[in-house]
Design a protein around this motif. Structure first.
Motif, short mmCIF file in Angstrom:
data_model
loop_
_atom_site.label_atom_id
_atom_site.label_comp_id
_atom_site.label_asym_id
_atom_site.label_seq_id
_atom_site.Cartn_x
_atom_site.Cartn_y
_atom_site.Cartn_z
N GLY A 19 -4.67 -5.11 -4.38
CA GLY A 19 -5.28 -3.37 -4.13
C GLY A 19 -4.64 -2.20 -5.66
N TYR A 41 -10.77 -1.73 -0.17
CA TYR A 41 -9.86 -0.75 -0.04
C TYR A 41 -10.48 0.80 -0.34
CZ TYR A 41 -5.49 1.46 0.70
OH TYR A 41 -4.14 2.30 1.31
N ARG A 88 0.61 -1.40 0.25
CA ARG A 88 0.18 0.00 -0.22
C ARG A 88 1.03 1.25 -0.61
NH1 ARG A 88 -2.78 -3.10 -1.65
NH2 ARG A 88 -4.45 -4.73 -0.25
#
Length: 143
Positions: free
Chosen positions: A67, A105, A39
């Motif tokens: 992600g 997310y 991330r």
């Protein structure tokens, strides 16, 4: 997909694309995946982060390692004026295993900024240029 979405939105009013360009992104797939999995954030070329003047915000990303790409992580952190807005989140994916996780997310990050409502969709990377099915998903979402 962003271009198809913009085309559709222009039929209803003004629509623009803001393209995020990472200044520090590697060209190596493994490095990109590592950064996405952790991330990480990207250093971006100058771009407007103030979204207050827009009624509808659409944010899209490829799914990298379950992600969003680091550039969208930076944008999610820095964007302003999004509280109370309607947001469409979209992604492109390879295998599909991380698509929901990626959208979750993004949605969680924006919910903390006060976004009023979300609509979401994903399209497999090999089908993004197949305009009719992509357009059908977009129309279904925007109706």
């Amino acid at each position: 997909m962003a271009e198809i979405l913009t085309e559709e939105l222009k039929q209803k009013g003004e629509a623009i694309i803001i393209e995020l360009k990472a200044l520090d992104e590697s060209n190596k797939f493994f490095s990109q995946c590592q950064r996405a999995f952790r991330r990480k954030r990207a250093k971006l070329e100058p771009v407007s982060f103030n979204l207050a003047e827009y009624d509808l915000i659409c944010l899209g990303t490829p799914v990298w390692a379950f992600g969003p790409a680091p550039a969208i992580n930076t944008y999610l952190d820095e964007c302003l004026g999004i509280a109370g807005k309607e947001v469409v989140l979209f992604s492109t994916y390879g295998s599909g295993t991380g698509s929901e996780r990626c959208l979750n997310y993004m949605q969680d990050a924006l919910a903390k900024k006060g976004v009023k409502s979300f609509k979401r969709f994903s399209v497999q990377q090999f089908k993004v240029k197949d305009k009719e099915p992509v357009l059908a998903k977009i129309k279904e979402l925007l109706c």
